[in-house]
Design a protein around this motif. Sequence first.
Motif, PDB file in Angstrom:
ATOM      1  N   PHE A  97     -28.598 -20.795  40.722  1.00  0.00           N
ATOM      2  CA  PHE A  97     -29.129 -22.127  41.052  1.00  0.00           C
ATOM      3  C   PHE A  97     -28.010 -23.026  41.566  1.00  0.00           C
ATOM      4  CE2 PHE A  97     -30.632 -26.394  39.676  1.00  0.00           C
ATOM      5  CZ  PHE A  97     -31.909 -26.377  40.203  1.00  0.00           C
ATOM      6  N   PHE A  98     -26.888 -23.012  40.856  1.00  0.00           N
ATOM      7  CA  PHE A  98     -25.729 -23.824  41.238  1.00  0.00           C
ATOM      8  C   PHE A  98     -25.148 -23.343  42.572  1.00  0.00           C
ATOM      9  CE2 PHE A  98     -21.075 -24.328  41.135  1.00  0.00           C
ATOM     10  CZ  PHE A  98     -20.961 -25.693  40.981  1.00  0.00           C
ATOM     11  N   CYS A  99     -24.988 -22.033  42.699  1.00  0.00           N
ATOM     12  CA  CYS A  99     -24.347 -21.471  43.901  1.00  0.00           C
ATOM     13  C   CYS A  99     -25.182 -21.715  45.155  1.00  0.00           C
ATOM     14  CB  CYS A  99     -24.114 -19.976  43.750  1.00  0.00           C
ATOM     15  SG  CYS A  99     -22.837 -19.621  42.574  1.00  0.00           S
ATOM     16  N   GLN A 100     -26.501 -21.575  45.046  1.00  0.00           N
ATOM     17  CA  GLN A 100     -27.319 -21.760  46.249  1.00  0.00           C
ATOM     18  C   GLN A 100     -27.166 -23.184  46.780  1.00  0.00           C
ATOM     19  OE1 GLN A 100     -31.503 -21.931  45.864  1.00  0.00           O
ATOM     20  NE2 GLN A 100     -31.398 -23.393  44.207  1.00  0.00           N
ATOM     21  N   PHE A 101     -27.134 -24.171  45.876  1.00  0.00           N
ATOM     22  CA  PHE A 101     -26.937 -25.548  46.329  1.00  0.00           C
ATOM     23  C   PHE A 101     -25.590 -25.685  47.023  1.00  0.00           C
ATOM     24  CE2 PHE A 101     -30.104 -27.015  43.048  1.00  0.00           C
ATOM     25  CZ  PHE A 101     -30.972 -27.557  43.967  1.00  0.00           C
ATOM     26  N   PHE A 102     -24.571 -25.095  46.409  1.00  0.00           N
ATOM     27  CA  PHE A 102     -23.241 -25.251  46.983  1.00  0.00           C
ATOM     28  C   PHE A 102     -23.147 -24.571  48.341  1.00  0.00           C
ATOM     29  CE2 PHE A 102     -18.729 -24.916  47.612  1.00  0.00           C
ATOM     30  CZ  PHE A 102     -18.309 -26.174  47.216  1.00  0.00           C
ATOM     31  N   LEU A 103     -23.778 -23.409  48.470  1.00  0.00           N
ATOM     32  CA  LEU A 103     -23.738 -22.680  49.740  1.00  0.00           C
ATOM     33  C   LEU A 103     -24.451 -23.472  50.836  1.00  0.00           C
ATOM     34  CD1 LEU A 103     -24.351 -19.115  48.365  1.00  0.00           C
ATOM     35  CD2 LEU A 103     -22.319 -19.866  49.586  1.00  0.00           C
ATOM     36  N   ILE A 104     -25.585 -24.078  50.487  1.00  0.00           N
ATOM     37  CA  ILE A 104     -26.319 -24.876  51.480  1.00  0.00           C
ATOM     38  C   ILE A 104     -25.493 -26.115  51.836  1.00  0.00           C
ATOM     39  CG2 ILE A 104     -28.420 -26.229  51.852  1.00  0.00           C
ATOM     40  CD1 ILE A 104     -29.829 -24.146  49.997  1.00  0.00           C
ATOM     41  N   GLY A 159     -22.142 -12.154  55.538  1.00  0.00           N
ATOM     42  CA  GLY A 159     -21.645 -12.282  54.164  1.00  0.00           C
ATOM     43  C   GLY A 159     -22.226 -13.510  53.487  1.00  0.00           C
ATOM     44  N   TYR A 160     -22.287 -14.604  54.253  1.00  0.00           N
ATOM     45  CA  TYR A 160     -22.853 -15.847  53.712  1.00  0.00           C
ATOM     46  C   TYR A 160     -24.293 -15.629  53.283  1.00  0.00           C
ATOM     47  CZ  TYR A 160     -24.688 -20.624  53.664  1.00  0.00           C
ATOM     48  OH  TYR A 160     -25.305 -21.793  53.305  1.00  0.00           O
ATOM     49  N   PHE A 161     -25.073 -14.989  54.174  1.00  0.00           N
ATOM     50  CA  PHE A 161     -26.473 -14.727  53.844  1.00  0.00           C
ATOM     51  C   PHE A 161     -26.590 -13.825  52.620  1.00  0.00           C
ATOM     52  CE2 PHE A 161     -28.053 -16.134  58.107  1.00  0.00           C
ATOM     53  CZ  PHE A 161     -28.943 -17.051  57.582  1.00  0.00           C
ATOM     54  N   GLY A 162     -25.680 -12.863  52.551  1.00  0.00           N
ATOM     55  CA  GLY A 162     -25.689 -11.940  51.409  1.00  0.00           C
ATOM     56  C   GLY A 162     -25.508 -12.698  50.098  1.00  0.00           C
ATOM     57  N   VAL A 163     -24.491 -13.562  50.072  1.00  0.00           N
ATOM     58  CA  VAL A 163     -24.210 -14.301  48.841  1.00  0.00           C
ATOM     59  C   VAL A 163     -25.364 -15.254  48.526  1.00  0.00           C
ATOM     60  CG1 VAL A 163     -22.576 -15.849  47.688  1.00  0.00           C
ATOM     61  CG2 VAL A 163     -21.740 -14.127  49.264  1.00  0.00           C
ATOM     62  N   LEU A 164     -25.886 -15.893  49.583  1.00  0.00           N
ATOM     63  CA  LEU A 164     -27.006 -16.823  49.377  1.00  0.00           C
ATOM     64  C   LEU A 164     -28.219 -16.076  48.811  1.00  0.00           C
ATOM     65  CD1 LEU A 164     -27.988 -19.745  49.728  1.00  0.00           C
ATOM     66  CD2 LEU A 164     -28.795 -19.121  52.000  1.00  0.00           C
ATOM     67  N   ALA A 165     -28.488 -14.892  49.379  1.00  0.00           N
ATOM     68  CA  ALA A 165     -29.626 -14.103  48.902  1.00  0.00           C
ATOM     69  C   ALA A 165     -29.438 -13.732  47.436  1.00  0.00           C
ATOM     70  CB  ALA A 165     -29.788 -12.853  49.752  1.00  0.00           C
ATOM     71  N   LEU A 166     -28.199 -13.402  47.088  1.00  0.00           N
ATOM     72  CA  LEU A 166     -27.891 -13.036  45.696  1.00  0.00           C
ATOM     73  C   LEU A 166     -28.165 -14.225  44.764  1.00  0.00           C
ATOM     74  CD1 LEU A 166     -26.663 -10.256  44.955  1.00  0.00           C
ATOM     75  CD2 LEU A 166     -24.510 -11.471  44.542  1.00  0.00           C
ATOM     76  N   ALA A 167     -27.694 -15.395  45.207  1.00  0.00           N
ATOM     77  CA  ALA A 167     -27.865 -16.598  44.387  1.00  0.00           C
ATOM     78  C   ALA A 167     -29.346 -16.949  44.238  1.00  0.00           C
ATOM     79  CB  ALA A 167     -27.104 -17.776  45.004  1.00  0.00           C
TER      80      ALA A 167
END
Lengths: 167, 455
Positions: free
Chosen positions: B421-428, B38-46
Amino acid sequence: MPALLGVFEQPGHVAEAVRKLKGRGYTDLETYSPAPFAEIDDAVIEKPSGVRLYTLIGGLTGVVTGFALTLWMANDWQIMLGGKPFSSIPPYTIIAFELTILFGGLMTFIGLLVVGKLPHGKLDPGYSARFSGEEFGLVVRCQERDVAEIDGLLRDQHAAEVSLVES
Amino acid sequence: MTPPPAESVAGMIRPAEIPRDSQANRDLLGVMDGVSLGYFGVLALAVGAMLCAGGVWIYQVYKGLGIAGYAHPIFWGVYIVTFVFWVGIAHAGTLISAILYLFRAKWRNAINRSAEAMTVFAVLTAAQFLGIHVGRIWKSYFILPYPNQRGLWINFKSPLLWDTFAIGTYATISIVFFYVGLVPDLAIARDRATGWRKVLYTVLSLGWQGTSRQWKAHNRSVLHLSGLATPLVLSVHSVVSWDFAMSIVPGWHATIFGPYFVAGAIFSGFAMVLTVMIPVRRIYGLERYITSYHFENMSRFILLTSLIVGYAYLSEYFIAWYGGVEAEQTAFWSRAFGPYWISTWVMILCNAVFPQILWWKKARTHVPTLFILSVLINIGMWFERYVIIISGLSREYVPAVWGVYTPSWPELLIVMGSFGFFCQFFLIFLKLFPVIAIAEIKELEIHARAHGEGH
């Protein structure tokens, strides 16, 4: 020179041990705590941290730079804008304000590095991962003949364990 | 000599185990372990949304700003709207970290780290729009005061330049603040990590050991950074509001803009903290650390700032009527009943009306309600900036130059990409750094243990 490590569970006990040790003339000591506790930090170092001076110097440099930059640039090549004076203090105050904060903040960070002696290459021999858990460490460097006395003192102050560390 | 029993040899080889680690360490470092599908999915989306926006932006650089929906007289479109939106989001972090620190509000400990991270990422996102909305990105360095062959200097009387200095300072100080707070936690992670993480945390933690010298310097630095950041956070959105208020456009030229924008920024920032932290708390089981007590306090902040924002809306209308300036009256009439009436009513409902449910304790502690409300506030606050900027420009003094603006698809894609852009930073960030300030949580826990539970 031997060093003794006492492991504690309560910050109050560490602070008390530090005060007792200092009272008997053992001043070469170091504490490790998982979180800031003013009681310990104030017992070891009485003076307020020298970071204050860095912030002050940074802030003052910022405000001077801000006004100097704007006033000089506006007068180096004078261009009339909206009929306002070349040296308009109100708008330049905003730049001076921002630079005060910027320089003050950066100097505070440099102050943290200098005063806190960071970055610190190798970890101390007395340090271990338990002190970033929830225990406290107190390392006392002393003469060979004082080991027994310090050992007793640390145990009296509720040290959970006391051991010799290479130093 | 008999060899030692096999068991003890194994014991010698095995790395020394930490006898008893604190629960805060285990829980909060645990968030960084492992990544789910799920994490990868959301990251890929972002990342996908961001790359898509990047593609559109390259196309825009090639074609020119004509592909944005700019139409005379509106040359500040959703790029500036979204810029102001993200700068606003960036305000909660410093408010929580600096102002609540100075007020010794201990409840900030559970949310300050994630809010600070959001501040840094939101400022970075906002900064992208300064580049995106200028016509010639390759000349954007003109905004900096550097010696040049023309012998010219920049115009320090322009609010746009104040903005450059304010946003630049805010970004720098937010990053410093975020990093200084992280150092002790990075040391905790260093002591427990292996492999590449060990290397990373060893470098980033600067050899932190929690000695009294280090803690003393750290406490003092945090105090000073808070003292500096408190006026800074209030100044940044004031300066952003002056981008508008310094002009003579009807609907912009108002002295209320400073406090109005600052309150709106804190309002939207808190809403974004809720929008992001409610799912994070649920997914990573942080209910022990972020409790209904924290939700209640955040709700109160949202309610307070919602009232200030609502008051500002009313006051703007009142002054437009009471001031008797015809252009001003027309601008505000067309806001509510003109071509942008939908945006205006979305803004009023989401920002001033819906948050009133927070007067009820039940709503303040009911997490799903808070989540929905926070999303509505985010939408409302985006529309607030849309209403101010677009409707202001579309109804200036001369009716002959009135116009209507509709966002174009490249603009909307870039806005969508900014969320990626914002979400990918937060996920990382979630997987790289402790999401809650561990050392600060421990400070409270050890205090409670030392002085009994009732303390």
